[in-house]
Scaffold this motif. Structure first.
Motif, mmCIF file in Angstrom:
data_model
loop_
_atom_site.group_PDB
_atom_site.id
_atom_site.type_symbol
_atom_site.label_atom_id
_atom_site.label_comp_id
_atom_site.label_asym_id
_atom_site.label_seq_id
_atom_site.Cartn_x
_atom_site.Cartn_y
_atom_site.Cartn_z
ATOM 1 N N VAL A 150 0.734 -1.555 0.032
ATOM 2 C CA VAL A 150 0.069 -0.187 -0.188
ATOM 3 C C VAL A 150 0.724 1.151 -0.461
ATOM 4 O O VAL A 150 0.420 2.319 -0.647
ATOM 5 C CB VAL A 150 -0.546 0.021 0.903
ATOM 6 C CG1 VAL A 150 -2.005 1.733 1.296
ATOM 7 C CG2 VAL A 150 -1.825 -1.034 1.348
ATOM 8 N N GLU A 151 1.439 1.409 0.675
ATOM 9 C CA GLU A 151 2.728 2.484 0.849
ATOM 10 C C GLU A 151 3.069 2.247 -0.455
ATOM 11 O O GLU A 151 3.335 3.601 -0.731
ATOM 12 C CB GLU A 151 3.568 2.009 2.181
ATOM 13 C CG GLU A 151 3.787 1.848 3.085
ATOM 14 C CD GLU A 151 4.845 1.481 4.095
ATOM 15 O OE1 GLU A 151 5.819 0.878 3.315
ATOM 16 O OE2 GLU A 151 4.518 1.005 5.097
ATOM 17 N N GLU A 152 4.159 1.525 -1.550
ATOM 18 C CA GLU A 152 3.763 1.746 -2.392
ATOM 19 C C GLU A 152 2.243 2.442 -3.574
ATOM 20 O O GLU A 152 2.878 3.446 -4.557
ATOM 21 C CB GLU A 152 4.087 0.699 -3.354
ATOM 22 C CG GLU A 152 4.429 0.666 -4.986
ATOM 23 C CD GLU A 152 4.408 -0.095 -5.843
ATOM 24 O OE1 GLU A 152 5.091 -1.914 -4.703
ATOM 25 O OE2 GLU A 152 5.048 -0.693 -6.995
ATOM 26 N N LEU A 153 1.713 2.170 -3.304
ATOM 27 C CA LEU A 153 0.083 2.763 -4.320
ATOM 28 C C LEU A 153 -0.494 4.296 -3.931
ATOM 29 O O LEU A 153 -0.182 4.750 -4.639
ATOM 30 C CB LEU A 153 -0.635 1.824 -3.886
ATOM 31 C CG LEU A 153 -0.872 0.056 -4.283
ATOM 32 C CD1 LEU A 153 -2.358 -0.368 -4.030
ATOM 33 C CD2 LEU A 153 -0.625 -0.141 -5.805
ATOM 34 N N VAL A 154 0.110 5.002 -2.405
ATOM 35 C CA VAL A 154 0.446 5.653 -2.126
ATOM 36 C C VAL A 154 1.151 6.679 -2.807
ATOM 37 O O VAL A 154 0.617 7.715 -3.378
ATOM 38 C CB VAL A 154 0.288 6.291 -0.845
ATOM 39 C CG1 VAL A 154 0.790 7.541 -0.335
ATOM 40 C CG2 VAL A 154 -0.459 5.068 0.437
ATOM 41 N N THR A 185 -5.032 3.127 -9.354
ATOM 42 C CA THR A 185 -5.236 2.665 -8.010
ATOM 43 C C THR A 185 -6.448 3.073 -7.292
ATOM 44 O O THR A 185 -6.698 4.221 -7.782
ATOM 45 C CB THR A 185 -3.727 3.696 -7.887
ATOM 46 O OG1 THR A 185 -2.408 2.945 -9.331
ATOM 47 C CG2 THR A 185 -2.872 3.607 -6.548
ATOM 48 N N ALA A 186 -6.423 2.484 -6.211
ATOM 49 C CA ALA A 186 -7.143 2.335 -5.235
ATOM 50 C C ALA A 186 -6.611 2.362 -3.852
ATOM 51 O O ALA A 186 -6.106 1.518 -3.838
ATOM 52 C CB ALA A 186 -8.964 1.547 -5.040
ATOM 53 N N VAL A 187 -6.624 3.695 -3.560
ATOM 54 C CA VAL A 187 -5.947 3.273 -1.912
ATOM 55 C C VAL A 187 -7.437 3.243 -0.303
ATOM 56 O O VAL A 187 -7.670 4.229 -0.544
ATOM 57 C CB VAL A 187 -4.891 4.254 -0.925
ATOM 58 C CG1 VAL A 187 -4.195 4.091 0.330
ATOM 59 C CG2 VAL A 187 -4.160 3.771 -2.321
ATOM 60 N N PHE A 188 -7.307 2.047 0.275
ATOM 61 C CA PHE A 188 -8.499 2.877 1.402
ATOM 62 C C PHE A 188 -7.720 3.237 2.804
ATOM 63 O O PHE A 188 -6.409 2.302 3.222
ATOM 64 C CB PHE A 188 -8.895 1.027 2.162
ATOM 65 C CG PHE A 188 -10.122 1.219 1.068
ATOM 66 C CD1 PHE A 188 -11.244 1.483 0.387
ATOM 67 C CD2 PHE A 188 -9.289 0.718 -1.088
ATOM 68 C CE1 PHE A 188 -12.165 0.750 -0.453
ATOM 69 C CE2 PHE A 188 -10.581 0.597 -1.592
ATOM 70 C CZ PHE A 188 -11.459 1.008 -1.489
ATOM 71 N N ARG A 189 -7.069 4.024 3.684
ATOM 72 C CA ARG A 189 -8.123 3.979 5.044
ATOM 73 C C ARG A 189 -8.833 4.326 6.115
ATOM 74 O O ARG A 189 -9.734 5.216 5.588
ATOM 75 C CB ARG A 189 -6.407 4.586 4.978
ATOM 76 C CG ARG A 189 -5.345 5.765 6.404
ATOM 77 C CD ARG A 189 -5.088 6.816 6.145
ATOM 78 N NE ARG A 189 -4.229 6.726 7.070
ATOM 79 C CZ ARG A 189 -3.456 6.387 8.001
ATOM 80 N NH1 ARG A 189 -2.687 5.012 7.316
ATOM 81 N NH2 ARG A 189 -2.834 6.868 8.781
ATOM 82 N N LEU A 225 -8.612 -4.502 1.052
ATOM 83 C CA LEU A 225 -9.663 -3.582 0.232
ATOM 84 C C LEU A 225 -8.396 -2.779 -0.760
ATOM 85 O O LEU A 225 -8.716 -2.832 -1.708
ATOM 86 C CB LEU A 225 -10.320 -2.674 0.280
ATOM 87 C CG LEU A 225 -11.146 -3.453 1.457
ATOM 88 C CD1 LEU A 225 -11.797 -2.369 2.722
ATOM 89 C CD2 LEU A 225 -12.306 -4.063 0.540
ATOM 90 N N SER A 226 -7.377 -2.462 -0.664
ATOM 91 C CA SER A 226 -6.626 -1.577 -1.841
ATOM 92 C C SER A 226 -5.784 -2.083 -2.654
ATOM 93 O O SER A 226 -5.826 -1.590 -3.934
ATOM 94 C CB SER A 226 -5.248 -0.622 -0.902
ATOM 95 O OG SER A 226 -5.931 -0.185 0.177
ATOM 96 N N VAL A 227 -5.439 -3.290 -1.988
ATOM 97 C CA VAL A 227 -4.747 -4.000 -3.327
ATOM 98 C C VAL A 227 -5.865 -5.294 -3.813
ATOM 99 O O VAL A 227 -5.385 -4.748 -5.572
ATOM 100 C CB VAL A 227 -3.922 -5.829 -2.384
ATOM 101 C CG1 VAL A 227 -3.297 -6.566 -3.465
ATOM 102 C CG2 VAL A 227 -2.765 -4.717 -2.038
ATOM 103 N N ILE A 228 -6.554 -5.293 -3.868
ATOM 104 C CA ILE A 228 -7.871 -5.850 -4.576
ATOM 105 C C ILE A 228 -8.406 -5.629 -5.134
ATOM 106 O O ILE A 228 -8.851 -5.546 -6.275
ATOM 107 C CB ILE A 228 -9.015 -6.305 -4.151
ATOM 108 C CG1 ILE A 228 -8.462 -7.889 -2.630
ATOM 109 C CG2 ILE A 228 -10.370 -6.708 -4.364
ATOM 110 C CD1 ILE A 228 -9.587 -7.850 -2.014
ATOM 111 N N GLU A 229 -8.432 -3.853 -4.899
ATOM 112 C CA GLU A 229 -9.593 -2.639 -5.735
ATOM 113 C C GLU A 229 -8.641 -2.819 -6.725
ATOM 114 O O GLU A 229 -8.624 -1.807 -8.267
ATOM 115 C CB GLU A 229 -9.987 -1.531 -4.981
ATOM 116 C CG GLU A 229 -10.770 -0.535 -5.677
ATOM 117 C CD GLU A 229 -12.886 -1.224 -6.177
ATOM 118 O OE1 GLU A 229 -12.635 -2.037 -5.185
ATOM 119 O OE2 GLU A 229 -12.724 -0.693 -7.461
ATOM 120 N N THR A 230 -7.333 -2.011 -6.389
ATOM 121 C CA THR A 230 -5.907 -0.984 -7.566
ATOM 122 C C THR A 230 -5.630 -2.715 -8.538
ATOM 123 O O THR A 230 -6.108 -2.088 -9.507
ATOM 124 C CB THR A 230 -4.873 -1.338 -6.700
ATOM 125 O OG1 THR A 230 -5.405 0.001 -5.991
ATOM 126 C CG2 THR A 230 -3.750 -0.465 -7.652
#
Ligand SMILES: [Zn+2]
Length: 507
Positions: free
Chosen positions: A262-266, A299-303, A470-475
């Motif tokens: 997720v850090e990479e996706l951000v 890309t999608a990131v959840f937090r 969620l972030s990985v799945i959605e991305t």
């Protein structure tokens, strides 16, 4: 006598009341009292005192916080119950009383053993390849086996998959130098949560292999199955016995392994031209939290966190120079390039067109028509600048009338549009901008349904794990790649203490 309806209320005003004789006025007041009582009672309804589902409860109301009490154990002492009753009866707000019962198996409760012993179909040997003291390469011969453990792993087949039982053997070898080297299962990071009896350690020395673990995580997170339903499913369809504790561990492990991804996706969010942002409420151990989402085309990131601005700065860093598409939440306002979601405003205007105050309803209709026409004109008649200018002037005029109206909701909407004018009409001057925030709202849908089923997460670790998955799945879905093969790879590496592979770019 029929209850007053909208048509009746529209006709009533100050002049009408003044014109009435006393006894007629009493009759009207009685009718209004019946209506008011009915509405008040309706407003008091929640999941505690009616069949209304808990998802419709107001997340801000204090009643929500009392909810866990209904699950308190039978064994709770009578004194505690009386004490709670007294607290409820007193005029002060009762403090939430936490049940001393921990989730999961209770001490002294009957345990469940494996009904059938595991039978290995394949043996996988692990030899030491290098002397750990002198770095000399070691031959595979004359090894001595010193430990072994079973692993259940999911193996893809031509038309489906099956779960196999592997026996992993670990060998020991003595080098020429006299040093003895053991082959060992890989080990990764340890995650500590205060108050938890056993820490979560990523390791290969576990019963469930990385692919089966990822499969279980997919059933839990993507298909929203409960731990016990997954247990039932595996038992019925794959003759695989796993405890709910093991199943829970798999889901958390997969999530925790995805945190560095997720850090990479951000970082990838920061270079986007258009970023959609939205948030919805969430519960972490029953407390009100927020689930944020930031979505671009790829890309999608959840937090999960508080509703403070710091959470936002995790997703949108200062280096971000693109456009933000958001709702009206004030934390977004400091960003200079912003498109306000017009669909939100349209929904509010629709509500106003149905109010009893006919003047307010008319102005609401004008605002609604102008907003809709503006969107349609930008979509189909971009070049008609005269019409676009005319629509904007008309919208401003309607808002101006709304600001001066007596109706509070109309006033609020008119002020909202006025105060944030540039962000409301940004899409007029930048046609590449979408006028609505549908991308982010769609991305949140899945989590909102999960919240309604499961009431959120229990610990900060659980929140991290859930939002990372969620972030990985959605991305992956946005990039049209299979999320599960990637997550299985990430988990296998994390169990050896290794960094995840770079995120696939996709099509
Ligand atoms: Zn050696």
């Amino acid at each position: 006598m029929a209850q007053l309806d909208k048509n009746d209320l529209v006709q009533m005003n100050e002049d009408y009341f003044k014109s009435l004789k006393k006894e007629r006025l009493v009759e009207v007041a009685k009718n209004l009292h019946i209506l008011a009582t009915d509405l008040w009672e309706k407003e008091q309804k929640n999941s505690q005192n009616s069949s209304q589902p808990p998802s419709l409860d107001n997340p801000y109301s204090s009643k929500q916080k009392q909810k866990p009490e209904s699950f308190s154990s039978e064994s709770e002492s009578a004194e505690a119950k009386t004490e709670q009753k007294q607290l409820n009866e007193s005029s002060e707000k009762p403090e939430k009383k936490k049940s001393p019962r921990k989730p999961g198996k209770q001490p002294g409760a009957k345990g469940f053993g494996r009904k059938q012993p595991l039978k290995a179909e394949a043996i996988i040997p692990h030899y030491p390849h290098q002397c750990s003291a002198c770095n000399q390469n070691l031959a595979e011969s004359e090894n001595q086996r010193y430990m072994g453990h079973y692993v259940l792993e999911l193996e893809p087949e031509l038309n489906g998959f099956r779960i196999v039982c592997q026996l992993h053997h670990y060998y020991r070898k003595t080098c020429n130098c006299g040093h003895c080297t053991d082959a060992k299962p890989g080990e990764g990071k340890v995650f500590v949560v205060e108050g938890r009896t056993r820490d979560l350690k990523l390791t290969e020395y576990v019963l469930v292999g990385p692919t089966l673990g990822t499969f279980i995580a997919s059933l839990g997170v993507r298909y929203r199955m409960s731990r016990s339903k997954i247990q039932e499913f595996l038992n019925d369809w794959a003759q695989t016995e796993l405890s709910t504790g093991t199943i829970d561990r798999c889901i958390r492990e997969a999530g925790i392994a995805c945190v560095p991804v997720v850090e990479e996706l951000v970082e990838q969010l920061q270079i986007a031209d258009i970023l959609h942002l939205d948030e919805t409420h969430w519960y972490e151990s029953g407390k009100l939290h927020w689930l944020w989402v930031a979505v671009t085309t790829k890309t999608a990131v959840f937090r999960i966190g508080s509703r403070r601005k710091e959470e936002l700065s995790y997703l949108v860093k200062e280096a971000f120079l693109g456009w933000l598409v958001t709702d009206g939440y004030a934390a977004y306002r400091s960003h200079p390039k912003r498109q306000r979601c017009v669909a939100h405003l349209i929904r509010k205007a629709v509500a106003i067109t149905g109010v009893i105050d006919q003047k307010a309803a008319q102005i609401g209709q004008w605002i609604l028509d102008d907003l809709r026409e503006l969107i349609a004109t930008i979509a189909y008649k971009k070049e008609d600048t005269r019409l676009i200018r005319k629509l904007q002037v008309r919208l401003r005029r309607a808002c101006h009338l709304g600001k001066k109206a007596d109706h509070q909701k109309l006033q609020a909407l008119a002020k909202e549009i006025f105060n944030d004018w540039d962000a409301v009409v940004a899409f007029v001057y930048h046609p590449e901008l979408p006028p609505t925030n549908n991308e982010a709202e769609r991305a949140l849908r899945h989590a909102v349904i999960a919240r309604r089923i499961g009431f959120g997460t229990r610990t900060s670790e659980g929140s991290w794990a859930y939002s990372s998955l969620l972030s990985v799945i959605e991305t992956c879905r946005l990039r049209e790649i299979n999320p599960w093969t990637y997550i299985a790879e990430v988990l296998a590496l994390a169990r050896q203490g290794l960094a995840p592979p770079p995120f696939p770019i996709g099509s």
